[in-house]
Design an enzyme around this catalytic site. Structure first.
Site, mmCIF file in Angstrom:
data_model
loop_
_atom_site.group_PDB
_atom_site.id
_atom_site.type_symbol
_atom_site.label_atom_id
_atom_site.label_comp_id
_atom_site.label_asym_id
_atom_site.label_seq_id
_atom_site.Cartn_x
_atom_site.Cartn_y
_atom_site.Cartn_z
ATOM 1 N N ASP A 215 0.856 -1.194 0.000
ATOM 2 C CA ASP A 215 0.000 0.000 0.000
ATOM 3 C C ASP A 215 0.888 1.239 0.000
ATOM 4 O OD1 ASP A 215 -2.219 1.841 0.504
ATOM 5 O OD2 ASP A 215 -3.347 0.050 1.031
ATOM 6 N N ASP A 216 0.380 2.368 0.494
ATOM 7 C CA ASP A 216 1.187 3.595 0.455
ATOM 8 C C ASP A 216 2.516 3.417 1.185
ATOM 9 O OD1 ASP A 216 -0.826 4.998 -0.879
ATOM 10 O OD2 ASP A 216 -1.760 5.646 0.994
ATOM 11 N N GLY A 237 4.419 -0.560 -4.171
ATOM 12 C CA GLY A 237 3.482 0.061 -3.247
ATOM 13 C C GLY A 237 2.631 1.074 -3.963
ATOM 14 N N HIS A 238 1.980 1.928 -3.190
ATOM 15 C CA HIS A 238 1.063 2.901 -3.775
ATOM 16 C C HIS A 238 1.614 4.322 -3.724
ATOM 17 C CE1 HIS A 238 -2.634 0.026 -3.200
ATOM 18 N NE2 HIS A 238 -1.636 -0.517 -3.862
ATOM 19 N N GLY A 239 2.901 4.468 -3.375
ATOM 20 C CA GLY A 239 3.518 5.784 -3.435
ATOM 21 C C GLY A 239 3.375 6.598 -2.166
#
Ligand SMILES: *[C@@H]1O[C@H](CO)[C@@H](O)[C@H](O)[C@H]1NC(C)=O
Ligand SMILES: *[C@@H]1O[C@H](CO)[C@@H](O)[C@H](O)[C@H]1NC(C)=O
Ligand SMILES: *[C@@H]1O[C@H](CO)[C@@H](O)[C@H](O)[C@H]1NC(C)=O
Ligand SMILES: *[C@@H]1O[C@H](CO)[C@@H](O)[C@H](O)[C@H]1NC(C)=O
Length: 395
Positions: A215-216, A237-239
């Site tokens: 995730d983030d 991941g999501h940055g």
């Protein structure tokens, strides 16, 4: 024997010097041993350290240990360091953590340090399989690896957080906390394993850090001021995300966030600000600076998304009331995995203000990536793509 004055003075000097050094408390002292459950040993060591009137240091030497839920709280009388060189495993079965929000909590301490080359292994695989939060809003929330709550002047150095059942780290209401060399690792397909989530805190630094999660890498909730993310590698991941905001009542502003010298590799987003459509909930996001960033195969390298509404949990008809202003994206280069390298979808009711795009060089399949914007007129400085109107659904 009568001591000479000089000897007495020397003795006092030595005694004083000694008391300013940390006293070490090895968990062995309380029966903590490799391959055993060290929950009680750790809590006993914490109790002793917290009551000490001078600085103390709890040691968890190398070896593999098991540990249940731990809630280590202050206020304490003097600075405390917890130095972990071993690997500490959480129970794999999420039920054994009794619904605790976090597996390991440190809270209400000033001058707390967590250090060492140790690993906190959340053993999240079983929990991820049971996670249905993407379709069930009333799903059971799994325990995060760490909660750092109400800490002042604290440091997390080097420690690795692995395979957390939920977020790796949640920082809540801290003032002056630095994560230096901290690492978070979880597979790309693990659910909700944000590397570090920060809420209602001030003066937070995340530096020299590697985050590879599902995730983030870093996410900011509401009420954060003066944060820095620097020299960080993120991916998968999501940055790096500000938000999502505008979902809960009474959200406080997010002010002054610097992201600098960051590399994002194979992430879903690069740098992102997101808010939910909602006419009811208003807050502000201001003074965001994203600079010297390298993107490698990132799906949405630069993105403001004020229509964030995953799994259709809201109505997009109500424009977001979150006001976004003074946001600069500067010297951002590399490769985008979509042709829209820059997406700035701001709110119809409160358009973004003071957005700058400066020296943006993102390519998609070798050609310059485009910018898609609505409800914003970014100032273009140097080389950067000019805005085009969104023609269809881009996010
Ligand atoms: C941390 O700082 C805040 C604000 O100055 C203060 O209210 C709080 O008592 C401090 N907490 C500790 C544990 O020292
Ligand atoms: C922040 O915390 C660190 C670690 O305890 C300390 O060395 C530093 O002086 C603090 N900074 C401020 C401005 O209080
Ligand atoms: C940028 O960050 C990387 C770590 O990701 C570090 O090795 C490098 O020294 C940093 N560069 C500068 C100029 O600080
Ligand atoms: C943009 O990046 C590409 C690919 O890295 C490079 O070839 C090109 O020279 C860059 N353009 C500018 C203006 O920096």
């Amino acid at each position: 024997m009568r001591l000479s004055t000089t000897t007495t003075v020397l003795f006092l000097v030595l005694a004083t010097t000694h008391t300013t050094q940390s006293a070490d408390i090895d968990i062995k002292k309380f029966g903590g041993a490799p391959n055993a459950d060290i929950t009680q040993a750790f809590l006993s060591a914490w109790k002793e350290a917290c009551a000490a009137t001078s600085a103390s240091r709890i040691l968890i030497p190398s070896g593999t240990y098991k540990m249940g839920e731990v809630d280590a709280k202050g206020p304490c009388k003097a600075p405390i360091e917890v130095k972990v060189d071993g690997t500490i495993q959480a129970p794999a079965d999420p039920k054994q953590l009794n619904g605790a929000e976090q597996w390991v909590k440190f809270g209400y301490v000033s001058h707390f340090t967590l250090s060492g080359n140790g690993i906190f292994d959340g053993q999240g695989a079983t929990a991820w399989k049971q996670n249905d939060c993407n379709k069930n809003t009333k799903c059971v929330r799994n325990s995060m690896n760490f909660g750092f709550n109400f800490l002042n002047h604290s440091i997390v150095r080097d420690i690795t957080s692995k395979d957390s059942k939920n977020f790796h780290v949640n920082v809540l209401s801290c003032n002056n906390i630095t994560f230096d060399g901290y690492k978070a690792i979880a597979p790309a397909d693990s659910a909700n394993t944000d590397g570090i989530h920060i809420g209602r805190s001030t003066n937070v630094k995340v530096i020299n850090t590697k985050l590879a999660t599902g995730d983030d890498c870093v996410s900011l909730g509401d009420g954060n001021t003066h944060l820095v993310v620097q020299n960080v590698e993120c991916g998968p991941g999501h940055g790096i995300s500000v938000g999502s905001l505008g979902y809960y009542e009474n959200e406080a502003p997010v002010v002054d966030f610097l992201v600098k010298n960051v590399t994002l590799k194979n992430t879903d987003n690069g740098v992102r600000i997101k808010s939910w459509p909602s006419t009811a909930i208003a807050t502000t996001v201001t003074d965001m600076r994203f600079e010297d960033i390298t993107m490698v195969n990132v799906l949405n390298p630069i993105i403001i998304d004020q229509e964030y509404c995953p799994w259709n949990q809201c109505s997009k008809k109500a424009p977001s009331k979150v006001k976004i202003s003074k946001v600069s994206f500067k010297n951002i280069k590399g490769t985008s995995a979509t042709k829209e390298g820059v997406i700035l979808i701001c709110s119809k009711s409160v358009p973004c203000e003071g957005v700058e795009l400066s020296e943006i060089n993102l390519t998609y399949n070798g050609a310059p990536a485009i910018a898609v914007c609505s409800n914003v007129s970014p100032k273009i400085i140097g080389k950067a793509p000019a805005c085009t109107a969104p023609t269809n659904k881009v996010i």
